[in-house]
Write a protein that holds these residues in place. Structure first.
Motif, short mmCIF file in Angstrom:
data_model
loop_
_atom_site.label_atom_id
_atom_site.label_comp_id
_atom_site.label_asym_id
_atom_site.label_seq_id
_atom_site.Cartn_x
_atom_site.Cartn_y
_atom_site.Cartn_z
N GLY A 447 0.79 -1.22 0.00
CA GLY A 447 0.00 0.00 0.00
C GLY A 447 0.83 1.27 0.00
O GLY A 447 0.27 2.38 -0.04
N ILE A 448 2.17 1.12 0.03
CA ILE A 448 3.04 2.30 0.03
C ILE A 448 2.83 3.15 -1.22
O ILE A 448 2.74 4.38 -1.16
CB ILE A 448 4.53 1.89 0.15
N SER A 449 2.74 2.49 -2.35
CA SER A 449 2.56 3.23 -3.60
C SER A 449 1.22 3.97 -3.61
O SER A 449 1.12 5.07 -4.15
CB SER A 449 2.65 2.29 -4.81
N LYS A 450 0.19 3.38 -2.96
CA LYS A 450 -1.11 4.05 -2.90
C LYS A 450 -1.04 5.29 -2.01
O LYS A 450 -1.62 6.34 -2.31
CB LYS A 450 -2.18 3.09 -2.39
N TYR A 451 -0.28 5.17 -0.88
CA TYR A 451 -0.11 6.34 -0.01
C TYR A 451 0.55 7.49 -0.76
O TYR A 451 0.15 8.64 -0.65
CB TYR A 451 0.74 5.97 1.21
N PHE A 455 -0.98 11.09 -1.84
CA PHE A 455 -0.30 12.34 -1.49
C PHE A 455 -0.20 13.25 -2.71
O PHE A 455 -0.48 14.46 -2.63
CB PHE A 455 1.08 12.05 -0.92
N LEU A 456 0.19 12.67 -3.85
CA LEU A 456 0.28 13.46 -5.07
C LEU A 456 -1.10 13.95 -5.50
O LEU A 456 -1.25 15.07 -6.00
CB LEU A 456 0.91 12.63 -6.20
N SER A 457 -2.11 13.10 -5.29
CA SER A 457 -3.48 13.50 -5.63
C SER A 457 -3.93 14.66 -4.73
O SER A 457 -4.65 15.56 -5.18
CB SER A 457 -4.43 12.32 -5.45
N PHE A 458 -3.50 14.63 -3.47
CA PHE A 458 -3.82 15.72 -2.54
C PHE A 458 -3.21 17.04 -3.01
O PHE A 458 -3.84 18.10 -2.97
CB PHE A 458 -3.32 15.36 -1.14
N LEU A 459 -1.94 16.95 -3.48
CA LEU A 459 -1.24 18.15 -3.93
C LEU A 459 -1.84 18.71 -5.22
O LEU A 459 -1.94 19.93 -5.40
CB LEU A 459 0.25 17.86 -4.14
N PRO A 494 5.32 2.14 -9.61
CA PRO A 494 4.28 1.72 -8.66
C PRO A 494 3.35 2.86 -8.27
O PRO A 494 2.15 2.64 -8.07
CB PRO A 494 5.10 1.24 -7.45
N ILE A 495 3.88 4.08 -8.18
CA ILE A 495 3.05 5.23 -7.83
C ILE A 495 2.10 5.55 -8.98
O ILE A 495 0.91 5.85 -8.76
CB ILE A 495 3.94 6.45 -7.49
N ALA A 496 2.61 5.48 -10.21
CA ALA A 496 1.76 5.72 -11.37
C ALA A 496 0.65 4.68 -11.47
O ALA A 496 -0.51 5.00 -11.78
CB ALA A 496 2.62 5.69 -12.64
N ALA A 500 -3.42 5.53 -11.23
CA ALA A 500 -4.40 5.16 -12.25
C ALA A 500 -5.58 4.40 -11.63
O ALA A 500 -6.74 4.63 -11.99
CB ALA A 500 -3.74 4.31 -13.33
N ILE A 501 -5.27 3.52 -10.67
CA ILE A 501 -6.34 2.76 -9.99
C ILE A 501 -7.22 3.70 -9.17
O ILE A 501 -8.45 3.58 -9.16
CB ILE A 501 -5.72 1.67 -9.11
N THR A 502 -6.58 4.66 -8.49
CA THR A 502 -7.32 5.62 -7.67
C THR A 502 -8.34 6.40 -8.50
O THR A 502 -9.47 6.64 -8.08
CB THR A 502 -6.35 6.61 -6.99
N PHE A 503 -7.95 6.80 -9.69
CA PHE A 503 -8.83 7.58 -10.56
C PHE A 503 -9.67 6.69 -11.49
O PHE A 503 -10.41 7.22 -12.33
CB PHE A 503 -8.01 8.55 -11.40
N ASP A 504 -9.54 5.36 -11.32
CA ASP A 504 -10.27 4.42 -12.18
C ASP A 504 -10.04 4.77 -13.65
O ASP A 504 -10.96 4.82 -14.47
CB ASP A 504 -11.76 4.45 -11.86
#
Length: 570
Positions: A447-451, A455-459, A494-496, A500-504
């Motif tokens: 779940g590190i990559s999701k965190y 964070f990037l999504s927050f910014l 992994p962050i990318a 992509a999953i977060t934004f579906d």
């Protein structure tokens, strides 16, 4: 456990930036640590090393060795230059980009450097940095153009995502290469115009005054050492003391070491002085001179020649050293070597056969290199390679199978030998990519990559999915300027993926953002090996790189951020 993983990743990044340890060992050490902590299974860890894209990359690098022996690059390269600088630069850029789209760009730049240096129309300093940038542009055109593209494809395969095809990159890569060629014309104003025939090369060498030399007891002026046309006497080393500056009336003594700077091509002039010889050079080597650049992977970095047992390790003696425009001082054997140093070596017969040469040096002179293939063999190599590429593109045979077949043919016709493969095998790259696949697996599963994605999504969240896309590109872009391109891609993917999953969203635009961000190393010479190769040879400084790189980076990034969403919609 997530805190431990986070700390380990930050530690990895810090060590990569410091560049004191080999990236391959750092990546492998980290994935091994994760295995001991039961964060990854043995099968998953080892599976990264047999990934089809990694195997494809290794095969391409080995096959590129054969291409280095063909006459194409240097023969066609000779026809690129004319009196018109604009035409010469455009032809050089487009030609280099074309070759780099299918061949290892380090090999293309290494071959073209000698062609650029020998052209009679324009200063090498006006062409070498554009050469490196053009090779980077070309690498973004195809899947096999650069190792980062294949690395990212490896991640996609590992995560059960449809792999990229050979020409998926052309939609963005071709506009970059074409428009980039014209941008190189604009940055030409920032490049120094150093005329090679007039400019004294800032090499640093030393010569020893032997016993009974006729120079002994006479002044520098009397010995005519003051006004050498191509060499300048900068210091005298006497009894471990440095005499600098050297007074014209200074008397030469027995066992003096004369420290000179100048054009290495004219060291023969020293033979005109009785009892004066190149220090630390075995005279049987003096007809086999090779110029090399110290690799960023070298074990010699931050070590002196005296401390490395240099002659035994490489069967070579250091004749001279050049470090950009910097004036070196003191005894050559006590100079701490730095990556990018130009070193002139007097080498033994088996120098190029030693397995530690490719890891430590980029050989840029023609002397001592293997003989080139004749035209018939060169065309055979070219057409057989193209046949495999097009067979793969039309689904007749997989690229991996085709490359294995091609390598077997090249071995059968003795176009490459097993010993050459052993010497040039990219062990470091295999360690980085194989280990990075395992690290990415841990980052995603933990779940590190999701965190990090959150964070990037927050910014950038207020800008929506396009803001997240830009953040992934900028994150990778910044990483590749401070660490190597493959390491940047390995940490960013992994962050990318999680973003992509977060934004579906489709994974492709984010994957492409990582691919093009990891290749965007223009501002500093240390992030990409072709930049490092031209840095010292072109006598550039960091300011030149920065001014040129900023302009190229802005245009390159604008093209990437506009074109990727068009051809790879969210």
């Amino acid at each position: 456990m997530n805190i431990l993983i986070g700390i380990s990743l930050i530690t990895l990044l810090i060590l990569l930036v410091q560049n004191k340890f080999k990236a391959g060992f750092l990546f492998f050490g980290l994935v091994l640590l994760y295995y001991f902590l039961d964060l990854i299974k043995l099968e998953k860890m080892l599976g990264g090393f047999i990934n089809s894209s990694l195997i494809t990359l290794v095969l391409l690098l080995i096959i590129s060795i054969v291409f280095e022996k063909t006459f194409f690059v240097t023969t066609i390269g000779d026809k690129l230059f004319s009196k018109s600088y604009t035409k010469s630069l455009l032809k050089l850029s487009l030609f280099t980009s074309l070759f780099s789209a299918f061949l290892n760009n380090t090999a293309v730049v290494a071959s073209m450097m000698s062609v650029v240096k020998q052209n009679k129309f324009h200063s090498p300093s006006k062409l070498l940095l554009p050469l490196s940038y053009a090779a980077i542009f070309g690498g973004t055109i195809t899947l096999i153009g650069t190792s980062t593209n294949l690395l990212i494809n490896s991640f996609m395969i590992e995560n059960n995502i449809t792999p990229l095809k050979l020409f998926d990159f052309v939609y963005v890569g071709i506009p970059i290469a074409f428009i980039g060629a014209f941008i190189l014309l604009f940055i030409a104003r920032f490049l120094p115009d150093i005329k090679s025939e007039k400019q004294i090369e800032n090499y640093f060498l030393e010569a020893k005054v032997l016993k009974n030399s006729k120079l002994i007891g006479k002044s520098v002026l009397e010995n005519k050492l003051r006004n050498l046309e191509y060499l300048f006497l900068s210091e005298i080393l006497r009894n471990d003391k440095i005499i600098s500056p050297v007074n014209p009336n200074e008397i030469i003594c027995e066992n003096d070491t004369l420290l000179l700077s100048g054009d290495i091509k004219h060291i023969e002039i020293l033979k005109n002085f009785d009892g004066l010889v190149l220090d630390n050079v075995n005279q049987k080597f003096d007809k086999n001179i090779v110029e090399v650049i110290l690799s960023h992977e070298s074990t010699l970095i931050n070590k002196t020649i005296k401390d490395t047992n240099f002659r035994t390790k490489f069967n070579a003696s250091v004749v001279a050293i050049k470090r950009g425009n910097q004036q070196l001082s003191g005894k050559i054997s006590e100079v701490k070597l730095q990556m990018g140093d130009n070193i002139v070596l007097a080498v033994g017969d088996d120098f190029t056969k030693r397995d530690n040469i490719e890891k430590n040096f980029y050989i840029i002179s023609k002397i001592g290199l293997e003989k080139r293939l004749d035209k018939k063999s060169s065309f055979f190599v070219l057409f057989s390679f193209l046949a495999i590429l097009f067979s793969s593109f039309f689904g007749i045979i997989s690229l991996v199978k085709g490359l294995f077949l091609l390598l077997a043919i090249f071995l059968g016709f003795k176009l490459i030998s097993v010993s050459e493969i052993q010497r040039r095998f990219p062990y470091e790259l295999v360690l980085i990519i194989g280990s990075a696949l395992g690290i990415a697996h841990v980052m995603i599963d933990s779940g590190i990559s999701k965190y990090l994605a959150d964070f990037l999504s927050f910014l950038f969240g207020s800008y929506g999915i396009f803001g997240a896309f830009i953040s992934i590109y900028l994150f990778t872009f910044l990483l590749t300027e401070i660490i190597t391109n493959n390491a940047a891609a390995a940490l960013s993917f992994p962050i990318a993926y999680s973003t992509a999953i977060t934004f579906d969203s489709s994974i492709l635009p984010f994957v492409m953002a990582v691919a093009y961000g990891a290749s965007a190393s223009f501002i500093f010479p240390y992030g990409y090996q072709t930049n490092l190769m031209v840095y010292s040879v072109g006598k550039y400084n960091i300011k030149t790189f920065f001014k040129s790189g900023i302009v190229v980076s802005i245009v390159y990034s604008a093209l990437v951020l506009v074109l990727i969403p068009i051809f790879f919609p969210f």
